[in-house]
Write a protein that holds these residues in place. Structure first.
Motif, PDB file in Angstrom:
ATOM      1  N   SER A 279       0.842  -1.199   0.000  1.00  0.00           N
ATOM      2  CA  SER A 279       0.000   0.000   0.000  1.00  0.00           C
ATOM      3  C   SER A 279       0.877   1.250   0.000  1.00  0.00           C
ATOM      4  O   SER A 279       1.951   1.264   0.608  1.00  0.00           O
ATOM      5  CB  SER A 279      -0.927   0.005   1.216  1.00  0.00           C
ATOM      6  OG  SER A 279      -0.166   0.005   2.417  1.00  0.00           O
ATOM      7  N   VAL A 280       0.410   2.284  -0.688  1.00  0.00           N
ATOM      8  CA  VAL A 280       1.194   3.512  -0.845  1.00  0.00           C
ATOM      9  C   VAL A 280       1.165   4.332   0.443  1.00  0.00           C
ATOM     10  O   VAL A 280       0.125   4.468   1.095  1.00  0.00           O
ATOM     11  CB  VAL A 280       0.649   4.358  -2.015  1.00  0.00           C
ATOM     12  CG1 VAL A 280       1.420   5.674  -2.133  1.00  0.00           C
ATOM     13  CG2 VAL A 280       0.756   3.574  -3.319  1.00  0.00           C
ATOM     14  N   ILE A 281       2.307   4.881   0.811  1.00  0.00           N
ATOM     15  CA  ILE A 281       2.403   5.744   1.991  1.00  0.00           C
ATOM     16  C   ILE A 281       2.110   7.179   1.575  1.00  0.00           C
ATOM     17  O   ILE A 281       2.724   7.704   0.640  1.00  0.00           O
ATOM     18  CB  ILE A 281       3.810   5.648   2.618  1.00  0.00           C
ATOM     19  CG1 ILE A 281       4.086   4.212   3.078  1.00  0.00           C
ATOM     20  CG2 ILE A 281       3.954   6.633   3.774  1.00  0.00           C
ATOM     21  CD1 ILE A 281       5.513   3.990   3.546  1.00  0.00           C
ATOM     22  N   ALA A 282       1.179   7.833   2.248  1.00  0.00           N
ATOM     23  CA  ALA A 282       0.842   9.231   1.956  1.00  0.00           C
ATOM     24  C   ALA A 282       1.902  10.142   2.564  1.00  0.00           C
ATOM     25  O   ALA A 282       2.506   9.804   3.595  1.00  0.00           O
ATOM     26  CB  ALA A 282      -0.529   9.574   2.510  1.00  0.00           C
ATOM     27  N   PRO A 283       2.170  11.310   1.953  1.00  0.00           N
ATOM     28  CA  PRO A 283       3.221  12.191   2.481  1.00  0.00           C
ATOM     29  C   PRO A 283       2.983  12.622   3.922  1.00  0.00           C
ATOM     30  O   PRO A 283       3.934  12.762   4.696  1.00  0.00           O
ATOM     31  CB  PRO A 283       3.216  13.382   1.516  1.00  0.00           C
ATOM     32  CG  PRO A 283       1.947  13.293   0.756  1.00  0.00           C
ATOM     33  CD  PRO A 283       1.577  11.850   0.723  1.00  0.00           C
ATOM     34  N   GLU A 284       1.705  12.835   4.302  1.00  0.00           N
ATOM     35  CA  GLU A 284       1.437  13.284   5.671  1.00  0.00           C
ATOM     36  C   GLU A 284       1.724  12.209   6.712  1.00  0.00           C
ATOM     37  O   GLU A 284       1.773  12.500   7.917  1.00  0.00           O
ATOM     38  CB  GLU A 284      -0.009  13.760   5.811  1.00  0.00           C
ATOM     39  CG  GLU A 284      -1.067  12.734   5.476  1.00  0.00           C
ATOM     40  CD  GLU A 284      -1.480  12.767   4.012  1.00  0.00           C
ATOM     41  OE1 GLU A 284      -2.560  12.215   3.701  1.00  0.00           O
ATOM     42  OE2 GLU A 284      -0.728  13.340   3.188  1.00  0.00           O
ATOM     43  N   GLU A 285       1.936  10.965   6.276  1.00  0.00           N
ATOM     44  CA  GLU A 285       2.282   9.894   7.207  1.00  0.00           C
ATOM     45  C   GLU A 285       3.766   9.886   7.551  1.00  0.00           C
ATOM     46  O   GLU A 285       4.190   9.169   8.463  1.00  0.00           O
ATOM     47  CB  GLU A 285       1.888   8.535   6.620  1.00  0.00           C
ATOM     48  CG  GLU A 285       0.399   8.356   6.411  1.00  0.00           C
ATOM     49  CD  GLU A 285       0.078   7.004   5.815  1.00  0.00           C
ATOM     50  OE1 GLU A 285       0.036   6.016   6.592  1.00  0.00           O
ATOM     51  OE2 GLU A 285      -0.111   6.914   4.595  1.00  0.00           O
ATOM     52  N   LEU A 286       4.554  10.667   6.824  1.00  0.00           N
ATOM     53  CA  LEU A 286       5.987  10.766   7.081  1.00  0.00           C
ATOM     54  C   LEU A 286       6.240  11.889   8.082  1.00  0.00           C
ATOM     55  O   LEU A 286       5.809  13.026   7.865  1.00  0.00           O
ATOM     56  CB  LEU A 286       6.744  11.030   5.785  1.00  0.00           C
ATOM     57  CG  LEU A 286       6.587   9.966   4.689  1.00  0.00           C
ATOM     58  CD1 LEU A 286       7.194  10.455   3.378  1.00  0.00           C
ATOM     59  CD2 LEU A 286       7.236   8.653   5.121  1.00  0.00           C
TER      60      LEU A 286
END
Length: 397
Positions: A279-286
């Motif tokens: 699943s793709v990681i969203a930028p706000e999760e970093l």
């Protein structure tokens, strides 16, 4: 048109060097007319260079000329941030020269008139690919460093959302992911650029790293930086603390802060990072992106925020897109609004002539027809006065 030019340039690269430059090309009339009407009033070196190496003193009289970045400034102000192809030139020419361009001069004038009691103003440098946005940003970074500002320079935000290794679950927030290697690298460069501030600025609260280690309230900010460098696992949290403390203390008047982010649109784009389940990681999760997004808000004072938009950092965006609305998307545009947009265009006639002369002086252009009027018209036609295209064309001559 751009695709056609790309095909034309690719064919040019395959031509025999002796037949590269020829006559009979049609070029933009504004610059072509300038080339026809040149009068040999100034010496070539006076056209391409200025002896004023302090960006604080740059003005309209230096526009279009190259200034030399002192070697010491190159090591301390730019431990990172300079484009790879520019660094190749630095190595080849044994000097680091930036052209003084109108967008940078406009921005320097704004910064000179900054009211530090007001919320930080956001400036966005935008333009087509290869026009020199990154080097204009570097000019601004050099200016602020010479004015004794604290520099928060993110040289390529795309690196934080693409091909990152060793992602870890954040110890501060289980919903986010840490990027210890990227954070540690950034902290090392931040320390190099701002070492004189790290002992002066004191943290305003206690930070606990683990059962045995903590940074007490009133300790130098340098201790937080060292913790992130020596304990790589804590690097992401250290970056967050550094940004929080600087944002909180910038209004004290003891120092001014420049937040400089190259390719800021990457903060609201898509990442190439995936979890184990694909699943793709969203930028706000970093965690790094989360903290940087907070830093580019204008809810603090005592500094300025200078950003660039990058087509290179725009994953899954059309190659021709360059306007803020196109690259930032609705979420990013709304997050940065209001801001002052500054367009970085292709070379003006004066800048084009200065660049050609600079390359000739450094023997970067060695083709026999390069110094001639027809040769310059040919280069102008092929590059369309685009700085990036011109540099690549000249590399083959």
């Amino acid at each position: 048109m751009l695709k056609g030019m790309a095909r034309l340039i690719s064919r040019v690269h395959k031509l025999d060097r002796g037949r590269f430059l020829h006559t009979g090309t049609r070029i933009p009339q504004s610059i072509a007319g300038h080339l026809d009407n040149q009068a040999p009033v100034e010496s070539p070196r006076a056209i391409s260079r200025t002896s004023e190496s302090d960006p604080v003193k740059h003005g309209e009289q230096q526009e279009g000329q190259h200034y030399n970045i002192p070697h010491q400034d190159l090591k301390t102000v730019f431990p990172h941030g300079l484009p790879p192809r520019f660094l190749m030139q630095v190595k080849t020419f044994s000097e680091a020269c930036l052209m003084v361009r109108k967008p940078a001069l406009e921005l320097l004038q704004y910064l000179k008139n900054t009211n530090f009691a007001h919320p930080a103003v956001r400036y966005i440098l935008y333009g087509e690919k290869g026009t020199g946005k990154t080097l204009s940003l570097c000019h601004v970074v050099h200016f602020c460093a010479k004015q004794d500002w604290l520099i928060l320079h993110i040289p390529d935000a795309l690196r934080w959302v693409k091909n990152c290794r060793d992602l870890l679950q954040s110890t501060h927030n289980k919903q986010r992911l840490d990027q210890p290697l990227e954070a540690s690298t950034w902290l090392k460069n931040f320390k190099t650029s701002n070492e004189r501030f790290l002992s002066q600025i004191k943290v305003q609260e206690k930070y606990v790293w683990n059962k045995r280690e903590s940074t007490e309230k009133g300790s130098p900010l340098g201790e937080v930086v060292e913790q992130g460098i020596t304990r790589v696992r804590n690097a992401t949290d250290a970056v967050g603390i550094v940004l929080k403390e600087l944002k909180r203390q910038s209004s004290s008047g003891l120092f001014h802060v420049l937040v400089a982010v190259d390719g800021v649109n990457a903060l609201w784009g898509r990442t190439t990072l995936r979890r184990e389940d694909k699943s793709v990681i969203a930028p706000e999760e970093l965690a790094l992106i989360h903290n940087l997004r907070k830093m580019v808000k204008n809810d603090w004072n005592g500094g300025a925020i200078v950003l660039t938009l990058s087509q290179t950092g725009s994953l899954f965006k059309p190659r021709t897109a360059y306007l803020p609305q196109e690259l930032l998307g609705k979420e990013g545009f709304d997050a940065l609004d209001p801001f002052i947009p500054i367009l970085v265009s292709n070379y003006s006639p004066k800048e084009f002539e200065s660049c050609i002369q600079y390359y000739l002086e450094n023997n970067w252009l060695q083709h026999e027809k390069a110094p001639t009027e027809e040769g310059r018209k040919e280069l102008l036609f092929l590059s369309n006065a685009n700085p990036g295209q011109l540099e690549r064309l000249c590399a083959y001559l």
